[in-house]
Design an enzyme around this catalytic site. Structure first.
Site, PDB file in Angstrom:
ATOM      1  N   ASP A 120       3.001  -2.440   0.007  1.00 56.76           N
ATOM      2  CA  ASP A 120       3.872  -1.926  -1.055  1.00 56.76           C
ATOM      3  C   ASP A 120       5.284  -2.460  -0.783  1.00 56.76           C
ATOM      4  O   ASP A 120       5.584  -2.988   0.294  1.00 56.76           O
ATOM      5  CB  ASP A 120       3.832  -0.389  -1.105  1.00 56.76           C
ATOM      6  CG  ASP A 120       4.308   0.146  -2.467  1.00 56.76           C
ATOM      7  OD1 ASP A 120       4.926  -0.626  -3.234  1.00 56.76           O
ATOM      8  OD2 ASP A 120       4.086   1.329  -2.758  1.00 56.76           O
TER       9      ASP A 120
HETATM   10  C1  NOJ Z   1       6.276   0.710  -5.465  1.00 62.40           C
HETATM   11  C2  NOJ Z   1       5.164   1.610  -5.915  1.00 62.40           C
HETATM   12  O1  NOJ Z   1       4.864   2.530  -4.905  1.00 62.40           O
HETATM   13  C3  NOJ Z   1       3.900   0.866  -6.308  1.00 62.40           C
HETATM   14  O2  NOJ Z   1       3.007   1.789  -6.884  1.00 62.40           O
HETATM   15  C4  NOJ Z   1       4.214  -0.266  -7.240  1.00 62.40           C
HETATM   16  O3  NOJ Z   1       3.021  -0.889  -7.642  1.00 62.40           O
HETATM   17  C5  NOJ Z   1       5.125  -1.240  -6.519  1.00 62.40           C
HETATM   18  N1  NOJ Z   1       6.356  -0.570  -6.121  1.00 62.40           N
HETATM   19  C6  NOJ Z   1       5.487  -2.453  -7.371  1.00 62.40           C
HETATM   20  O4  NOJ Z   1       6.295  -2.074  -8.412  1.00 62.40           O
END
Ligand code: NOJ
Length: 702
Positions: A261
């Site tokens: 993430d």
């Molecule tokens: C953070 C989020 O936790 C995740 O769900 C998301 O897909 C990514 N950023 C990309 O935006």
């Protein structure tokens, strides 16, 4: 030549820096665009994402693709985006669509999501979100499929099939895109329901509650997995060998790559898990991250770390091979990247309309219906429509929606006016009109559209108080105090506790954030054109003090049940898992097993008779639960292991059948082995987790 051989051939031709380039996921925006175009030409990124509106540069993704195809290796870059529950056409939030208990519908919805996204060059989406959540204070409970492992697992595989196709080769089709189940693992159990907070989960709960949905997604062919940005049992999950390499790659057998993430690698320094970003990079790469999302650490330090022998080249090659194989499966070398669409010209196809209305209908759970207040009687002369969501459009979309088109959404009040053309419908914005409501003879039925703004749920949006937002309860109570009959529609991103308003309303339709088709589906349900189709995928608590509350804790075999009670409130939920009323009544009877004893590797067939005993046709969601009566690790008091949605005409009855075999009866023991233990099993079938009939069978010790 197969993907593996082809990927190996490409790998052989790559320099170390080109290999590391594939392991970087970059971010584009208007400011860095020129620099990034240059970087794509040099093969510095394997993938990118954006949150920016590029409608003034419609050809942008094609340009980026071309730039990457002109790099020395010619490896195309992968564009990923958070197309979570809809692109132009928006489907109900995860929690809403899970209420459908209908994997086929989810598969269809995600197929449409893939089609719309890929038409803009988005070949990868960061979905489905598979975090089991048992704490409605957590804002991201909206995104997942609720509290149950089995339901989430079925939804997981359906979403993956919808996005990628059922066969590995389908992923190469222009209308299919790569799925990315997330956030591995246990993110839904953040302490206090506070997003990104620390997590502690025991080994047996981790393996038996949180792991199976990801396993189901990997078995369904998911080509990537996103690891979370939280920590679990003392380790940041995106820096844990056990979680990344052992659980995902070895146990799960991921045929694809792990992306972290956002920013999880650089975050290791803040966690004080590493002294600096270079060491953080070493840990992340060595523990199993294949692609680093936007912490920009791999691009800065990984080459040096390989040269210094701190990250073995074999680890780099493994990561790059995984990424290349997925890109080959995606047919990325030959995919067309069309210009971005002019959203102002977007029209809803009849297919998109039908699926989105059907999904919203099946996301809508009828929780109360005193004196059959719904459907609205055709004899009602005047209705007052009130509440903050009566005229809303975009607010129906929910918390994760970057490109949803709201001009195709007709506000529910307008649809009601059309459908109830013999009824006068009155509405005033923002306040309750004394003029209309004050005269007793004027209006006696009010439909009140209550709920939460999408920004009250989702990432970072946690609440400590589960009541309706300020002011709404007072309005509802005031309407009831004036003697009005209040029909409550709740548009929300989580289960809210409605205890304060319950004595004041006659019906409750809980629609979550239902998406594009929401207003039409709600109007159809209110007017009786359609059935409310939803069943709760999550327990609704009476009070925040009951959290965590879910239908199937480990059975407490204590002889002191009174110890479990609260002195000041009930220990029962407001509405239980699987609950949802219909406009007819069903009777479940005659539960039978085809065999009283089975061997461990055999299965048992369970049947019940279900009869529509009401006075109109309707849909039942028949649910099958088990309990492993005596076990070497304490097992949940009940576990969902099957469900079927069936339609029955008035007076009609059917036999519904469930098969329970090793997969349903087994669990992971402390060694990580999946085992079925001999002994007695109780099987329950019913219309929600509490309203069941049951019988027993035995698994023999051989
Ligand atoms: C953070 C989020 O936790 C995740 O769900 C998301 O897909 C990514 N950023 C990309 O935006």
């Amino acid at each position: 030549m197969g993907y593996e051989a082809k990927a190996r051939e490409i790998l052989k031709s790559m320099t170390l820096s080109e290999k590391i380039g594939q392991m970087n996921l970059g971010l584009i925006n208007k400011e860095n665009l020129n620099d990034m175009l240059e970087a794509f030409k040099q093969g510095k990124y394997g993938a990118y994402l954006t949150y920016e509106d590029f409608s003034d540069q419609r050809d942008i993704h094609n340009k980026i693709m071309e730039a990457s195809r002109k790099s020395r290796t010619g490896i195309p870059v992968l564009y990923g985006k958070d197309v979570i529950h809809g692109h132009f056409t928006v489907f109900p939030i995860g929690l809403g669509i899970a209420a459908s208990f209908n994997p086929e519908l989810i598969e269809k919805s995600f197929a449409l999501i893939a089609e719309e996204a890929s038409s803009e060059g988005i070949f990868w989406t960061f979905a489905p979100m598979l975090d089991i959540a048992r704490d409605p204070r957590w804002g991201r409970i909206a995104e997942g499929f609720g509290e149950d492992t089995y339901l989430t697992s079925r939804m997981a595989e359906a979403a993956v099939w919808g996005l990628q196709g059922r066969n590995p080769a389908d992923l190469g089709k222009q209308e299919k895109i790569l799925a990315c189940p997330k956030h591995f693992i246990g993110y839904g159990a953040v302490e206090g329901g506070r997003d990104a907070n620390t997590v502690e989960i025991s080994q047996h709960t981790l393996m038996n509650v949180y792991f199976p949905p990801f396993l189901a997604a990997m078995k369904a062919g998911a080509g990537s997995i996103m690891s979370g940005y939280h920590d679990l049992n003392g380790e940041p999950v995106s820096a844990s060998y056990n979680i990344l390499t052992h659980m995902i790659k070895e146990l799960g057998g991921l045929d694809g790559f792990i992306v972290s993430d956002s920013g999880t690698t650089s975050q290791l320094v803040k966690y004080r898990y590493s002294t600096d970003e270079k060491q953080a990079t070493e840990i992340a790469a060595n523990t199993g991250i294949d692609m680093d999302m936007c912490s920009f650490c791999f691009e800065k330090y990984l080459e040096k770390l390989v040269e210094e022998g701190k990250v073995p080249i074999e680890r780099i090659d493994d990561a790059v091979l995984r990424i290349l194989k997925v890109k080959l499966r995606l047919n990325l070398w030959n995919r067309e990247v069309e210009p971005l669409k002019d959203k102002n010209k977007f029209t809803l196809s009849s297919e998109a309309k039908n699926i989105s209305v059907e999904a919203a209908r099946q996301a809508s759970a009828l929780l109360m219906n005193k004196e059959s207040s719904l459907p609205l009687s055709k004899d009602i002369k005047k209705i007052y429509v009130a509440g903050p969501y009566a005229k809303a459009r975009r607010e129906y979309f929910g918390c994760w929606c970057l490109d949803g088109v709201d001009h195709v959404v007709e506000p529910v009040i307008d649809i009601l006016k059309r459908k109830l053309d013999n009824t006068e419908i009155r509405h005033l914005d923002y306040f309750l009109s004394e003029r209309i409501l004050g005269k007793d003879d004027y209006i006696d039925t009010v439909v009140y559209f209550a709920g939460e703004d999408p920004d009250r749920s989702g990432e970072r949006n946690n609440i400590a108080n589960l009541r309706l937002p300020e002011g709404q309860e007072e309005q509802i109570i005031s309407l009831s105090n004036r003697g009005k009959k209040v029909i409550l529609v709740v548009v929300a991103g989580r289960p809210l506790s409605l205890v304060r308003v319950i004595p004041h309303v006659s019906a409750i339709l809980y629609v979550f954030h239902p998406g594009t088709g929401g207003p039409e589906a709600i109007a159809q349900i209110l007017t009786g054109e359609a059935e409310p189709g939803g069943r709760l995928p999550v327990t609704v608590p009476v009070s925040e003090g009951q959290i965590p509350i879910y239908y199937n804790p480990i059975q407490v075999r204590s002889d002191r049940p009174e110890h479990l009670k609260y002195n000041d409130i009930t220990d029962k939920p407001l509405y239980c898992f699987g609950y949802g009323l219909t406009y007819t009544d069903f009777k479940v009877s005659d539960i039978k097993v085809d065999r009283n004893e089975i061997k461990k590797n055999e299965s048992v067939r369970v049947t019940v008779n279900i009869e529509n005993v009401g006075d109109r046709s309707g849909e039942a969601v028949v649910q099958c639960y088990i309990n492993d009566c005596v076990s070497s690790l304490l097992r949940p008091c009940k576990e969902l292991k099957g469900f079927k949605r069936i339609t029955l005409g008035k007076g009609e009855s059917k036999i519904v059948e469930f098969t329970l075999g090793e997969e349903e009866l087994g669990f992971f023991d402390h060694k990580g082995d999946f085992i079925v233990e001999p002994g007695s099993f109780r099987v329950f079938v019913g219309l929600d987790c509490e309203n069941t009939i049951d019988t027993y069978f035995t698994v023999l010790d051989e």
